[in-house]
Design a protein around this motif. Structure first.
Motif, PDB file in Angstrom:
ATOM      1  N   GLN A   1       0.806  -1.218   0.000  1.00  0.00           N
ATOM      2  CA  GLN A   1       0.000   0.000   0.000  1.00  0.00           C
ATOM      3  C   GLN A   1       0.843   1.273   0.000  1.00  0.00           C
ATOM      4  O   GLN A   1       0.452   2.278  -0.569  1.00  0.00           O
TER       5      GLN A   1
ATOM      6  N   ASP B   1      -9.698  -6.037   6.637  1.00  0.00           N
ATOM      7  CA  ASP B   1     -10.488  -4.789   6.642  1.00  0.00           C
ATOM      8  C   ASP B   1      -9.855  -3.737   7.559  1.00  0.00           C
ATOM      9  O   ASP B   1      -9.918  -2.542   7.279  1.00  0.00           O
TER      10      ASP B   1
ATOM     11  N   GLU C   1      -6.918  -2.340   5.593  1.00  0.00           N
ATOM     12  CA  GLU C   1      -7.424  -1.444   4.545  1.00  0.00           C
ATOM     13  C   GLU C   1      -7.783  -0.081   5.126  1.00  0.00           C
ATOM     14  O   GLU C   1      -7.446   0.963   4.562  1.00  0.00           O
ATOM     15  N   TYR C   2      -8.471  -0.127   6.256  1.00  0.00           N
ATOM     16  CA  TYR C   2      -8.918   1.104   6.923  1.00  0.00           C
ATOM     17  C   TYR C   2      -7.723   1.962   7.341  1.00  0.00           C
ATOM     18  O   TYR C   2      -7.689   3.174   7.098  1.00  0.00           O
TER      19      TYR C   2
ATOM     20  N   CYS D   1      -4.617   1.856   6.127  1.00  0.00           N
ATOM     21  CA  CYS D   1      -3.861   2.340   4.962  1.00  0.00           C
ATOM     22  C   CYS D   1      -4.588   3.492   4.267  1.00  0.00           C
ATOM     23  O   CYS D   1      -3.951   4.468   3.854  1.00  0.00           O
ATOM     24  N   SER D   2      -5.893   3.381   4.165  1.00  0.00           N
ATOM     25  CA  SER D   2      -6.582   4.465   3.449  1.00  0.00           C
ATOM     26  C   SER D   2      -6.542   5.749   4.271  1.00  0.00           C
ATOM     27  O   SER D   2      -6.449   6.842   3.704  1.00  0.00           O
ATOM     28  N   ALA D   3      -6.551   5.631   5.585  1.00  0.00           N
ATOM     29  CA  ALA D   3      -6.443   6.835   6.420  1.00  0.00           C
ATOM     30  C   ALA D   3      -5.068   7.492   6.260  1.00  0.00           C
ATOM     31  O   ALA D   3      -4.967   8.721   6.133  1.00  0.00           O
TER      32      ALA D   3
ATOM     33  N   LYS E   1      -3.066   7.250   3.712  1.00  0.00           N
ATOM     34  CA  LYS E   1      -2.999   7.823   2.350  1.00  0.00           C
ATOM     35  C   LYS E   1      -3.780   9.128   2.264  1.00  0.00           C
ATOM     36  O   LYS E   1      -3.330  10.083   1.630  1.00  0.00           O
ATOM     37  N   GLU E   2      -4.944   9.124   2.912  1.00  0.00           N
ATOM     38  CA  GLU E   2      -5.780  10.327   2.895  1.00  0.00           C
ATOM     39  C   GLU E   2      -4.988  11.516   3.452  1.00  0.00           C
ATOM     40  O   GLU E   2      -5.002  12.607   2.881  1.00  0.00           O
TER      41      GLU E   2
ATOM     42  N   GLU F   1      -1.756  12.239   1.012  1.00  0.00           N
ATOM     43  CA  GLU F   1      -2.102  12.761  -0.316  1.00  0.00           C
ATOM     44  C   GLU F   1      -2.920  14.043  -0.217  1.00  0.00           C
ATOM     45  O   GLU F   1      -3.101  14.740  -1.213  1.00  0.00           O
TER      46      GLU F   1
END
Ligand SMILES: *Cc1c(COP(=O)(O)O)cnc(C)c1O
Length: 372
Positions: A264, A357, A360-361, A363-365, A367-368, A371
């Protein structure tokens, strides 16, 4: 950061029946599980002697006492480590000589070790930080050349191994004169309280370690040297026997979570994933990322916190900047990487029970935030 409850659920019947039988026989001190654990842990590590003790900090202290280190002796150690590594040196009036680490592996720098050696240097204490081995072949060569003792701080790397250039593979903690480890609950092999151990292949040293850990006693009520009272409880040994059988599975689970994070985050601008060296198996006690200059670490940690994602900074203050060492002239050369890392690292949740899950949660935080 860790999920010890879900992990416990999976071994609960075994743990409860084992602890129950200790309660029923009242074998709290030096019960049969302590002896079985010694043998089983020794077999797992392929090491001749395991000397259990009360915690990882005691293990380091007892190792330094048993090796005969004396007040004023200089001990080369990284500044970038948990305080226990260096605190015991202060306690024994040894002189910690803090050296820099490598930016990519977080582990002690070989060049810095050689540069710090003086006629008073007596030992090197490498720390296998976050779960990956230091370059032990090179460290053992330096130790041999200058006749120094090597005490491995293996508290974060139980189960990791190191491959020598001739292909020999050894577990971390079994390469130096003595390896010290901790069974603190959140460590890779953790018990349900405090615990620790020392390992060595040296028969004479094993005897001394055992003696120092037990009031300097050679036989009952005969005390040859000043020691301490440091034991592994029977109940903790029983828990460790059960968890030792799972250790390789636990390591696989950690490595899988790390693989997920790596995929990720690799290529994501602004942070650097942990380096894996070829000659050591990383057991990921921590998954530690580096942030580029300019990214606000406190803001990131707070952002994750708002989303109920724990993130930690290991370690915000290196040993050479701790007040406890303020009166010591302890550093040798520049600690530039250490100083930089302590402002730039952060660690994400890492344990044996991370579900897809959750990953995923997390990693997306991250990245948010990165980025924007
Ligand atoms: C945890 C740890 C210790 C000390 O272990 P305790 O059992 O808590 O005393 C020592 N060194 C390192 C690097 C550690 O992570």
């Amino acid at each position: 950061m860790v999920d010890l409850i879900s992990q416990y659920e999976k071994i609960k019947p075994k743990v409860q029946s084992s602890i129950n039988s200790i309660l029923e026989k009242a074998q709290f001190i030096n019960g049969p599980d302590v002896h079985s654990f010694k043998d089983e842990f020794g077999a797992y590590l392929s090491v001749k002697h395991v000397v259990p003790c009360a915690n990882g900090t005691d293990a380091l202290q007892i190792a330094m006492m048993a090796l005969g280190l004396k007040p004023g002796d200089e001990i080369i150690t990284p500044s970038y480590t948990y305080i226990a590594t260096t605190e015991v040196m202060g306690l024994l009036h040894l002189k910690p000589v803090f050296v820099d680490c490598e930016k990519d592996t977080f582990n002690i720098s070989l060049k810095a070790i050689e540069a710090a050696i003086t006629s008073r240097t007596k030992a090197i204490v490498p720390v296998h930080l976050y779960g990956q081995s230091c370059d032990m072949e090179a460290i053992m060569k330096i130790a041999e050349k200058y006749d120094l003792k090597v005490i491995e701080d293996n508290a974060q790397a139980i189960g990791s191994d190191y491959t020598f250039s001739d292909g020999t593979v050894k577990k971390t903690g079994t390469i130096g004169d003595v390896g010290c480890t901790s069974f603190f609950p959140s460590k890779n092999l953790g018990c349900y309280g405090d615990g620790g151990a020392m390992c060595t292949n040296n028969d004479e040293l094993a005897e001394k370690l055992t003696m120092v850990a037990n009031h300097g006693q050679s036989k009952r009520y005969y005390h040859d040297v000043v020691g301490c009272n440091s034991r592994l409880d029977t109940i903790q040994a029983a828990v460790l026997r059960i968890k030792l059988r799972e250790l390789d599975n636990y390591i696989d689970a950690r490595r899988k979570a790390a693989d997920y994070y790596d995929v990720q985050f690799s290529g994501l601008e602004g942070l650097t994933i942990p380096k894996r060296v070829e000659n050591s198996k990383h057991v990921f006690h921590q998954y530690t990322l580096k942030l580029d200059d300019g990214i606000d670490r406190d803001a990131l940690v707070a952002f994750l916190g708002e989303k109920d994602i724990p993130a930690m900074v290991y370690y915000p203050v290196p040993a050479h900047k701790q007040k406890m060492f303020a009166t010591l002239e302890t550093s040798s050369g520049s600690l530039e990487n250490t100083d930089w890392l302590t402002t730039r690292v952060f660690s994400l949740p890492m344990h044996t029970e991370l579900e897809k899950d959750q990953l995923e949660y997390i990693c997306s935080a991250v990245k948010e935030f990165i980025e924007g």
